[in-house]
Design a protein around this motif. Structure first.
Motif, short mmCIF file in Angstrom:
data_model
loop_
_atom_site.label_atom_id
_atom_site.label_comp_id
_atom_site.label_asym_id
_atom_site.label_seq_id
_atom_site.Cartn_x
_atom_site.Cartn_y
_atom_site.Cartn_z
N GLY A 5 0.83 -1.20 0.00
CA GLY A 5 0.00 0.00 0.00
C GLY A 5 0.87 1.25 0.00
N ARG A 6 0.24 2.36 -0.24
CA ARG A 6 0.95 3.64 -0.33
C ARG A 6 1.67 3.97 0.98
NH1 ARG A 6 -2.08 3.93 -4.55
NH2 ARG A 6 -1.64 5.43 -6.19
N ALA A 7 1.01 3.66 2.08
CA ALA A 7 1.62 4.01 3.37
C ALA A 7 2.94 3.25 3.51
CB ALA A 7 0.67 3.64 4.50
N GLN A 8 2.89 2.00 3.10
CA GLN A 8 4.11 1.18 3.24
C GLN A 8 5.20 1.68 2.29
OE1 GLN A 8 3.36 -3.03 2.83
NE2 GLN A 8 5.56 -3.49 2.71
N VAL A 9 4.80 1.99 1.07
CA VAL A 9 5.79 2.50 0.09
C VAL A 9 6.40 3.79 0.62
CG1 VAL A 9 6.07 3.45 -2.24
CG2 VAL A 9 4.60 1.45 -1.86
N PHE A 10 5.52 4.64 1.17
CA PHE A 10 6.00 5.92 1.70
C PHE A 10 7.07 5.68 2.76
CE2 PHE A 10 5.46 10.43 2.38
CZ PHE A 10 5.73 10.63 3.74
N SER A 11 6.76 4.80 3.71
CA SER A 11 7.72 4.54 4.81
C SER A 11 9.00 3.94 4.25
CB SER A 11 7.09 3.59 5.84
OG SER A 11 5.90 4.14 6.29
N THR A 12 8.83 2.99 3.32
CA THR A 12 10.02 2.34 2.76
C THR A 12 10.92 3.34 2.06
OG1 THR A 12 8.63 0.40 2.39
CG2 THR A 12 10.77 0.44 1.25
N VAL A 13 10.29 4.23 1.25
CA VAL A 13 11.09 5.21 0.50
C VAL A 13 11.80 6.15 1.46
CG1 VAL A 13 10.92 7.20 -1.06
CG2 VAL A 13 9.68 5.08 -1.59
N VAL A 14 11.10 6.59 2.49
CA VAL A 14 11.72 7.53 3.44
C VAL A 14 12.85 6.82 4.19
CG1 VAL A 14 11.34 8.89 5.54
CG2 VAL A 14 9.67 8.98 3.68
N ASP A 15 12.57 5.56 4.60
CA ASP A 15 13.61 4.82 5.34
C ASP A 15 14.84 4.64 4.44
OD1 ASP A 15 11.27 2.64 7.14
OD2 ASP A 15 11.91 4.73 7.42
N THR A 16 14.58 4.35 3.18
CA THR A 16 15.71 4.15 2.25
C THR A 16 16.50 5.44 2.11
OG1 THR A 16 14.27 2.63 1.06
CG2 THR A 16 16.32 3.31 -0.07
N PHE A 17 15.75 6.54 2.01
CA PHE A 17 16.42 7.85 1.92
C PHE A 17 17.32 8.06 3.13
CE2 PHE A 17 17.02 12.35 1.54
CZ PHE A 17 16.84 12.88 2.81
N LEU A 18 16.77 7.77 4.28
CA LEU A 18 17.48 8.01 5.54
C LEU A 18 18.72 7.09 5.60
CD1 LEU A 18 17.32 9.73 8.01
CD2 LEU A 18 15.82 8.04 9.07
N GLN A 19 18.48 5.88 5.21
CA GLN A 19 19.56 4.87 5.27
C GLN A 19 20.72 5.31 4.36
OE1 GLN A 19 17.78 1.29 4.08
NE2 GLN A 19 19.63 0.04 4.25
N LYS A 20 20.35 5.76 3.15
CA LYS A 20 21.39 6.17 2.20
C LYS A 20 22.08 7.43 2.68
CE LYS A 20 19.32 4.05 -1.85
NZ LYS A 20 20.13 3.49 -2.89
N LEU A 21 21.29 8.29 3.34
CA LEU A 21 21.90 9.53 3.85
C LEU A 21 22.90 9.18 4.94
CD1 LEU A 21 21.66 12.66 3.56
CD2 LEU A 21 20.11 12.60 5.55
N VAL A 22 22.53 8.23 5.78
CA VAL A 22 23.43 7.83 6.87
C VAL A 22 24.66 7.14 6.30
CG1 VAL A 22 23.64 6.23 8.82
CG2 VAL A 22 21.62 7.71 8.63
N THR A 23 24.42 6.33 5.28
CA THR A 23 25.55 5.64 4.63
C THR A 23 26.52 6.67 4.04
OG1 THR A 23 24.00 3.90 4.04
CG2 THR A 23 26.15 3.85 2.94
N ALA A 24 25.91 7.70 3.42
CA ALA A 24 26.78 8.74 2.81
C ALA A 24 27.57 9.45 3.90
CB ALA A 24 25.90 9.76 2.06
N ALA A 25 26.88 9.68 5.05
CA ALA A 25 27.57 10.40 6.14
C ALA A 25 28.36 9.38 6.96
CB ALA A 25 26.52 11.09 7.01
N SER A 26 29.31 8.74 6.30
CA SER A 26 30.04 7.66 7.00
C SER A 26 30.98 8.25 8.04
CB SER A 26 30.86 6.88 5.97
OG SER A 26 31.86 7.77 5.47
N TYR A 27 31.40 7.41 8.95
CA TYR A 27 32.31 7.86 10.01
C TYR A 27 33.63 8.33 9.36
CZ TYR A 27 35.16 7.87 14.20
OH TYR A 27 35.99 8.26 15.22
N GLN A 28 34.05 7.60 8.33
CA GLN A 28 35.31 8.00 7.66
C GLN A 28 35.19 9.42 7.15
OE1 GLN A 28 33.78 5.06 7.19
NE2 GLN A 28 35.34 3.98 8.46
N ARG A 29 34.02 9.64 6.48
CA ARG A 29 33.79 10.98 5.91
C ARG A 29 33.81 12.01 7.03
NH1 ARG A 29 34.35 13.19 1.16
NH2 ARG A 29 33.54 11.30 0.19
N PHE A 30 33.16 11.67 8.13
CA PHE A 30 33.05 12.61 9.27
C PHE A 30 34.46 12.93 9.80
CE2 PHE A 30 30.48 14.60 12.49
CZ PHE A 30 31.19 14.51 13.69
#
Lengths: 176, 200, 32
Positions: A5-30
């Motif tokens: 459903g849309r609610a699930q897609v919405f959460s999945t997409v946002v979680d993926t965004f967050l996950q990728k953002l965190v991945t990009a902000a790696s400790y090495q980078r920091f």
């Protein structure tokens, strides 16, 4: 399995965004950005980084929840899922507002106008039946009146005839 | 590039999907700035005096630049997906409040024709009501007239009844009888007169 | 622009019902 459903897609997409953002902000980078801090206090840097990530995730999740509550998104998503599901067998594009309000509102009015027309037709038919019944009664009444007038005329003439004879009779009795 | 206002989506959601995404973008961005500000504050506090604030600021700007770049790229992707998969109404879908648009389609001419027909029906109805009222009025008059005529007829009946009560059966016949017998009487009278003259 | 879209969309959603209320009232009054 049914499409999510849309609610699930919405959460999945946002979680993926967050996950990728965190991945990009790696400790090495920091560390590579805050090299001077890292040199002085590597443990501190690590704990600040961990707090940064968990704080960022918490804020984003909180914000998303707030947007969902504000926009009543959960309910809207599930009702939109249902509407889309109902239309799944239909291929061709559906109607969309034409941009001419009076044109679009015609369709809203049409069913009621058709009902109104049907009502008027029924009412007119009833009236016509009543009128024709009244017309018949009037015609019958007119016939009856004509009949009565004839009867009266006949009686009147009979009386007149007999009174004429009467007069003649009387005449015969009068002295010549 | 023409902007798709996504008005139909706005009709369903009560807001435009772009606004929703903009709201999320701004909120996320604000958080990113805020959290990094907190990071900077903690560092300054913990490394009290061991490091120059402007140095830390430079580090923060470098990290933020990197984060912002990734944030925007990821957010654009997320926005694209959400606008496509979640916050959109597929072309073949009609909102419930618009179902009437597909059940009752009519051109302006047809609509006007229907309105004209309704108007005519109203006129016919009014005319019919007037007709019926006129007919009912005549029926009332007829009642009075009939009553009068029947009264007149009744007079004749009563007259004849009176005659009958006085031994005159059928008035006409009896009058005819009377006329006859009076004519006979006259003849007899005449006869008698002639004979009496002869006898003188 | 956004507010305009939302206002237009809201009217598209709500106003037919409002118009209908009056139209139906008029028809019913006439029928009565």
């Amino acid at each position: 399995a049914a499409a999510p459903g849309r609610a699930q897609v919405f959460s999945t997409v946002v979680d993926t965004f967050l996950q990728k953002l965190v991945t990009a902000a790696s400790y090495q980078r920091f560390v590579s950005c805050y090299r001077c801090v890292y040199k002085l206090q590597p443990q501190l840097t690590r704990s600040i980084y961990d707090q940064f990530i968990s704080q960022l995730q918490a804020c984003v999740k909180e914000e998303i929840q707030e947007v969902k509550n504000e926009g009543n998104l959960e309910e809207l998503f599930s009702s939109l899922d249902k509407i889309v599901e109902e239309a799944k067998d239909r291929e061709e594009p559906a109607w969309r507002p034409s941009g001419i309000p009076e044109q679009d509102v015609r369709s809203d009015l049409l069913p009621y106008l058709l009902q109104h027309r049907a009502h008027l037709r029924r009412a007119l038919r009833d009236r016509e039946q009543r009128s024709s019944a009244a017309a018949e009664a009037v015609l019958a009444g007119r016939d009856r009146i004509a009949e009565l007038q004839q009867l009266i005329q006949a009686r009147q003439q009979a009386w007149q005839a007999s009174s004429k004879e009467q007069r003649e009779l009387i005449m015969t009795f009068q002295e010549p | 590039m023409s902007v798709d206002p996504m008005a139909y989506e706005a009709q369903f959601f009560g807001f435009t999907p772009q606004t929703c995404m903009l709201r999320i973008y701004i909120a996320f961005q604000d958080y990113l700035f805020e959290v990094l500000q907190v990071v900077e504050g903690v560092m300054l506090k913990k490394l009290d005096g061991k490091i120059n604030p402007s140095q830390i600021r430079k580090c923060t700007e470098k990290f933020l630049l990197f984060m912002k770049e990734h944030f925007d790229k990821l957010f654009t992707k997320m926005e694209e997906m959400l606008l496509q998969l979640v916050l959109n109404i597929p072309k073949n879908v009609l909102l419930p409040e618009d179902r009437v648009q597909e059940q009752y389609r009519c051109s302006e001419e047809e609509f006007r024709a229907l309105q004209e027909e309704v108007r005519q029906l109203q006129e016919q109805y009014r005319a019919e009501v007037a007709t019926e009222q006129a007919l009912l009025a005549e029926l009332e008059e007829q009642k009075i007239v009939k009553a009068e005529l029947e009264k007149t007829l009744q007079c004749f009946d009563e007259l004849e009844n009176i005659c009958r009560q006085h031994g005159i059966g059928n008035f006409k016949e009896s009058l005819a009888l009377l006329t006859q017998s009076s004519k006979k009487l006259q003849e007899v009278l005449k006869d008698v007169e002639e004979k009496s003259k002869k006898m003188k | 622009f956004d507010e305009l879209i939302v206002e237009t969309a809201t009217r598209r959603k709500q106003w037919p019902k409002k118009i209908l209320v009056h139209a139906i009232q008029a028809m019913k009054a006439e029928q009565e």
